[in-house]
Scaffold this motif. Structure first.
Motif, mmCIF file in Angstrom:
data_model
loop_
_atom_site.group_PDB
_atom_site.id
_atom_site.type_symbol
_atom_site.label_atom_id
_atom_site.label_comp_id
_atom_site.label_asym_id
_atom_site.label_seq_id
_atom_site.Cartn_x
_atom_site.Cartn_y
_atom_site.Cartn_z
ATOM 1 N N UNK A 194 0.870 -1.173 0.000
ATOM 2 C CA UNK A 194 0.000 0.000 0.000
ATOM 3 C C UNK A 194 0.906 1.222 0.000
ATOM 4 N N UNK A 195 1.411 1.547 -1.181
ATOM 5 C CA UNK A 195 2.447 2.578 -1.272
ATOM 6 C C UNK A 195 1.987 3.929 -0.748
ATOM 7 N N UNK A 196 0.772 4.295 -1.084
ATOM 8 C CA UNK A 196 0.302 5.607 -0.657
ATOM 9 C C UNK A 196 0.243 5.692 0.865
ATOM 10 N N UNK A 197 -0.287 4.629 1.486
ATOM 11 C CA UNK A 197 -0.359 4.644 2.949
ATOM 12 C C UNK A 197 1.027 4.633 3.568
ATOM 13 N N UNK A 198 1.931 3.832 2.985
ATOM 14 C CA UNK A 198 3.283 3.754 3.541
ATOM 15 C C UNK A 198 4.047 5.048 3.323
ATOM 16 N N UNK A 199 3.862 5.651 2.147
ATOM 17 C CA UNK A 199 4.563 6.912 1.855
ATOM 18 C C UNK A 199 4.143 8.021 2.802
ATOM 19 N N UNK A 200 2.881 8.013 3.157
ATOM 20 C CA UNK A 200 2.387 9.091 4.025
ATOM 21 C C UNK A 200 2.847 8.930 5.470
ATOM 22 N N UNK A 201 3.387 7.761 5.802
ATOM 23 C CA UNK A 201 3.808 7.538 7.192
ATOM 24 C C UNK A 201 5.234 7.030 7.270
ATOM 25 N N UNK A 202 6.079 7.461 6.351
ATOM 26 C CA UNK A 202 7.495 7.071 6.395
ATOM 27 C C UNK A 202 8.129 7.594 7.677
ATOM 28 N N UNK A 203 8.899 6.740 8.323
ATOM 29 C CA UNK A 203 9.626 7.127 9.524
ATOM 30 C C UNK A 203 11.008 7.597 9.108
ATOM 31 N N UNK A 204 11.311 8.851 9.388
ATOM 32 C CA UNK A 204 12.604 9.429 9.015
ATOM 33 C C UNK A 204 13.570 9.245 10.184
ATOM 34 N N UNK A 205 14.560 8.411 9.968
ATOM 35 C CA UNK A 205 15.556 8.159 11.002
ATOM 36 C C UNK A 205 16.558 9.298 11.055
ATOM 37 N N UNK A 206 16.908 9.703 12.256
ATOM 38 C CA UNK A 206 17.901 10.750 12.455
ATOM 39 C C UNK A 206 19.007 10.210 13.350
ATOM 40 N N UNK A 207 20.233 10.497 12.963
ATOM 41 C CA UNK A 207 21.369 10.009 13.737
ATOM 42 C C UNK A 207 21.314 10.512 15.172
ATOM 43 N N UNK A 208 20.817 11.736 15.348
ATOM 44 C CA UNK A 208 20.807 12.330 16.687
ATOM 45 C C UNK A 208 19.753 11.708 17.591
ATOM 46 N N UNK A 209 18.708 11.118 17.002
ATOM 47 C CA UNK A 209 17.588 10.650 17.811
ATOM 48 C C UNK A 209 17.588 9.144 18.068
ATOM 49 N N UNK A 210 18.486 8.402 17.403
ATOM 50 C CA UNK A 210 18.515 6.958 17.557
ATOM 51 C C UNK A 210 19.770 6.520 18.311
ATOM 52 N N UNK A 211 19.783 5.254 18.665
ATOM 53 C CA UNK A 211 20.967 4.704 19.335
ATOM 54 C C UNK A 211 22.006 4.386 18.269
ATOM 55 N N UNK A 212 23.025 5.232 18.169
ATOM 56 C CA UNK A 212 23.970 5.169 17.049
ATOM 57 C C UNK A 212 25.398 5.141 17.577
ATOM 58 N N UNK A 213 26.198 4.335 16.947
ATOM 59 C CA UNK A 213 27.641 4.310 17.236
ATOM 60 C C UNK A 213 28.377 4.710 15.971
ATOM 61 N N UNK A 214 29.149 5.774 16.047
ATOM 62 C CA UNK A 214 29.959 6.186 14.913
ATOM 63 C C UNK A 214 31.157 5.248 14.773
ATOM 64 N N UNK A 215 31.458 4.851 13.534
ATOM 65 C CA UNK A 215 32.580 3.958 13.263
ATOM 66 C C UNK A 215 33.634 4.723 12.474
ATOM 67 N N UNK A 216 34.913 4.505 12.773
ATOM 68 C CA UNK A 216 35.974 5.303 12.135
ATOM 69 C C UNK A 216 36.306 4.875 10.711
ATOM 70 N N UNK A 217 35.757 3.769 10.243
ATOM 71 C CA UNK A 217 36.106 3.269 8.913
ATOM 72 C C UNK A 217 34.841 3.059 8.088
ATOM 73 N N UNK A 218 34.977 3.208 6.786
ATOM 74 C CA UNK A 218 33.899 2.775 5.897
ATOM 75 C C UNK A 218 33.804 1.260 5.968
ATOM 76 N N UNK A 219 32.583 0.748 5.957
ATOM 77 C CA UNK A 219 32.362 -0.673 6.189
ATOM 78 C C UNK A 219 31.818 -1.359 4.940
ATOM 79 N N UNK A 220 31.846 -2.681 4.989
ATOM 80 C CA UNK A 220 31.307 -3.499 3.908
ATOM 81 C C UNK A 220 30.445 -4.598 4.525
ATOM 82 N N UNK A 221 29.577 -5.192 3.728
ATOM 83 C CA UNK A 221 28.831 -6.367 4.177
ATOM 84 C C UNK A 221 29.810 -7.544 4.260
ATOM 85 N N UNK A 222 29.583 -8.491 5.176
ATOM 86 C CA UNK A 222 28.382 -8.692 5.972
ATOM 87 C C UNK A 222 28.445 -8.039 7.342
ATOM 88 N N UNK A 223 27.268 -7.824 7.917
ATOM 89 C CA UNK A 223 27.123 -7.442 9.311
ATOM 90 C C UNK A 223 26.738 -8.698 10.076
#
Length: 773
Positions: free
Chosen positions: A708-737
């Protein structure tokens, strides 16, 4: 470690260590029970590290490794290879190798039944393996290239792991699921007994369509992920392919389907739960029989090789007599020369030169030790390995035959009494052939020994050194040996697998006697005397495979596709590499509903990155869907329980990989979009609490259940680095996690060949703060 303005003193996720690695990692999986991390390098070496990064072992399968997963108890690891092989390892040792696929095994998932294997009211009794009551522990395969005189050692202690792998009677019922590049999915009980195989190209997918039903099929499909529910009732598959209308019932209005896309399938595998007790018993017996057939095959190889080496020694020593006869202008054969000597006639110069100068007393004793010593070793191999293996196989096939007569429970999984009767009889005939081989071997060795003892006396006589201490010989046996065994090898004919198609000549009178015995019952095969031991083994093995092909076929037919969810359209180029689309599937216990197995006991969570080209107006998003299952209380094809949400990745970042950490948490690994080609940019690891997300219920009864794209688009959750539990990493990473929910740790691999391990349950500086207080 890192510091930002305004950042709290406590940094999310304690860094355990940051270690350099010599090779880049392409696959990594944590052990579910221990602090062990299995990794696959770009050159397909498999490494096992402890949590402190101590390396335990390294193995190289010799072929590209394409997938990896642990057994649920963490005691074995399954490795999928490029050629379709699945190899099971424990402690660096290969336990079993099977080839259920024809192409690369791209994903593996190993789950066990969440309930203990105990009796329940109305259920068949939990399986009890009775073999130990009647037999000693199952024999091991003799060590290759063969057991030689004075060396009766066998395989090392790694065989104990193989025995534990097969002896599953006290283990919980588990199924290894594997998917390949061509759309085939295989199911193996305990990882070793193949019980089912389906191909998603051949499945008719039911689709709700207006007032009727339509179905469609997938073409050019490639599997990305497979996941079995904890109760083994459902399988969720993520794949790419072309979805087309089957047009079974022509409609005026055709289905509006995007041809190329990422799709999610829900498979009904409830047969594994409904018949787990029966399947446990069949798999237990069948997998042990397969182990024992390998013991017999290795034993036959040892018998054949060791006897061939002994005969080579004999022929190499006695070949020179033929040359001497020719050089002396004689027209006789070596057998005639020996018979002439035995009859008291004058010895020829050729035979005299051979016995006194070429062969000599030392040469006779050397050949005597080689042939007769090998004969004794062959008898040990038969008595310690081949015969007990054949006896236990006969017992286990008898158990399966007994189960097949319980039609109410076992015909449902395909046990065929007629086929198992044939396999049981062939197991008995194999034991008959083993006894026949032992008699032939004993007779041949005795006649060789008699021949060599006579030669020793003859040489002593020619050299005028009579010795009464030499063993006596039998002239009649000597004549028989020279007429038949000197240039024939009945032992080789019985055990040589390459000669298994050659029949043994049996006189008519013996055949008639055997046919008369049939009237007394016990067996129906009148031609077993014409077969060798090796050929009898092949008969038994093929009859067993035919009998067990029935459960395989029956179970495969009962695995069906319940639902399909088209996730998003894709360009053809997007599906070329598996690493293009980060995705994850997990099942979690549903605490809100009653624990009703096979219906609603577990909820599936599906997460994946939405490709930017799929929806131009939805960029850099992560899709999460949960409850992708059929509602047991609703007879329609609606997805009444499906819920979904879109997460917008923070600006300036793109998702590298993701993993469902727990039923309420999703771990995202993200790189900065501005990072240069050398990987010198920064990255971050974010944990999103999915329990607080505004999931949108999706319920449709029109053509295809799409987002249901229209319903999902209207309620997209915008993640913000400042508001979530985030750990900054000093290196660019690759998969896998690599994330372990049971251990609470995550391993991240940097582009600059570094491995960083974080403890997800702890924050840095928290311990120091608590100590200060």
């Amino acid at each position: 470690m890192e510091s930002e303005e305004g950042e709290e003193s406590s940094i999310p996720f304690q860094l355990q260590f940051d270690k350099p690695i010599p090779f880049q990692i392409k696959i990594a999986e944590w052990n579910p029970e221990k602090d062990l991390l299995a990794m696959v390098t770009e050159d397909s070496k498999i490494l096992l590290h402890r949590f402190n990064w101590q390396r335990l072992w390294t193995i190289s399968p010799g072929r590209p490794v394409t997938s990896l997963c642990w057994r649920p108890d963490g005691k074995a690891i399954a490795v999928g290879l490029e050629d379709g092989t699945i190899a099971l390892h424990d402690n660096g040792k290969l336990l079993r190798s099977l080839k259920p696929h024809d192409v690369a095994v791209v994903c593996l998932n190993w789950e066990e039944d969440g309930q203990s294997n105990t009796d329940e009211i109305g259920k068949v009794s939990a399986y009890e393996d009775r073999t130990s009551r009647f037999f000693l522990p199952a024999p091991r395969a003799p060590k290759m290239p063969g057991v030689v005189a004075g060396d009766s050692s066998f395989m090392d202690d790694g065989e104990d792991s193989l025995a534990e792998l097969s002896n599953a009677s006290f283990r919980k019922f588990n199924v290894l699921c594997s998917g390949d590049r061509d759309g085939s999915i295989c199911f193996n009980i305990f990882g070793i007994f193949q019980i089912g195989k389906i191909n998603i190209h051949e499945l008719s997918v039911p689709v709700a369509y207006l007032d009727g039903h339509a179905s469609c099929k997938l073409f050019n499909a490639t599997i990305y992920k497979v996941a079995l529910s904890k109760d083994l009732c459902r399988l969720v598959v993520m794949c790419t392919g072309e979805l087309r209308d089957c047009d079974i019932e022509p409609k005026e209005e055709k289905l509006n389907i995007d041809l190329h896309g990422l799709h999610c399938l829900a498979m009904d595998t409830s047969i594994f739960w409904k018949r787990k007790y029966e399947l446990h018993q069949v798999a237990q017996q069948a997998s042990n029989i397969e182990d024992l057939t390998e013991v017999i095959r290795e034993s036959l190889s040892v018998l054949s090789k060791q006897w061939a080496d002994a005969m080579k020694t004999f022929h190499d020593k006695f070949h020179s007599l033929s040359t001497l006869i020719i050089d002396n202008g004689l027209e006789s054969s070596p057998q005639e020369e020996f018979l002439s000597l035995l009859g008291g006639a004058r010895i020829s110069p050729a035979l005299n030169q051979f016995l006194v100068n070429s062969l000599g007393e030392v040469g006779v004793k050397r050949v005597l030790k080689s042939v007769c010593g090998t004969g004794k070793e062959l008898q040990l191999v038969v008595l310690d390995h081949l015969q007990p293996a054949a006896e236990i196989i006969g017992f286990r096939m008898g158990e399966l035959r007994g189960l097949s007569r319980w039609r109410a429970r076992y015909q449902g999984i395909g046990l065929d009494e007629r086929l198992l009767d044939e396999a049981t009889e062939n197991a008995g005939l194999l034991l008959v052939q083993v006894q026949r081989f032992m008699m032939v071997l004993s007779s041949v060795v005795q006649q060789f020994s008699n021949f060599f003892n006579w030669l020793l006396k003859s040489i002593k006589y020619l050299m005028q050194e009579p010795n009464d201490q030499l063993m006596s010989y039998n002239s009649e046996l000597l004549v028989v040996f020279l007429k038949f065994l000197y240039d024939q090898d009945p032992v080789k004919d019985l055990v040589d697998l390459s000669e298994a198609d050659d029949d043994i000549e049996i006189d008519i009178k013996t055949i008639e006697r055997v046919r008369q015995l049939i009237q007394f019952g016990g067996f129906s095969d009148t031609d077993f005397l014409r077969r060798t031991l090796a050929k009898e083994f092949q008969h038994m093995e093929s009859s067993f495979k035919r009998a067990l092909q029935m459960p395989f076929t029956t179970i495969s037919r009962k695995i069906s596709c319940m639902k399909l969810l088209p996730l998003c359209p894709l360009q053809l180029s997007t599906t070329q590499t598996r690493s293009t689309i980060p995705m994850s599937i997990s099942f979690y216990k549903n605490e809100l509903c009653a624990d009703t197995p096979c219906e609603s006991g577990y909820t599936d969570y599906i997460s994946f990155q939405v490709p930017d080209e799929a929806f131009p107006d939805i960029q850099n998003c992560i899709g999460i869907a949960k409850g992708f299952k059929q509602n047991s209380n609703n007879q329609t094809n609606d997805y009444t329980s499906l819920e979904a949400v879109l997460l917008s990745v923070p600006s300036g970042y793109h998702c590298v990989d993701l993993s469902l950490y727990k039923d309420k948490e999703l771990v995202l690994l993200m790189n900065e979009t501005s990072a240069n080609s050398e990987g010198s940019g920064e990255a971050c690891m974010m944990v999103v609490q999915t329990g607080n997300l505004p999931f949108i219920s999706i319920s449709r009864s029109s053509c295809l259940n799409q987002w249901e794209l229209e319903d999902l688009k209207s309620s997209i959750v915008y993640l913000e680095v400042e508001n979530e539990k985030v750990r900054k990493l000093p290196h660019s990473t690759i998969a896998p996690l690599a994330v372990s929910a049971s251990r609470g740790v995550a391993c991240v691999f940097a582009e600059r060949r570094r491995a960083l391990v974080y403890i997800l349950e702890e924050d840095e500086d928290e311990e120091e703060v608590s100590e200060d207080k």
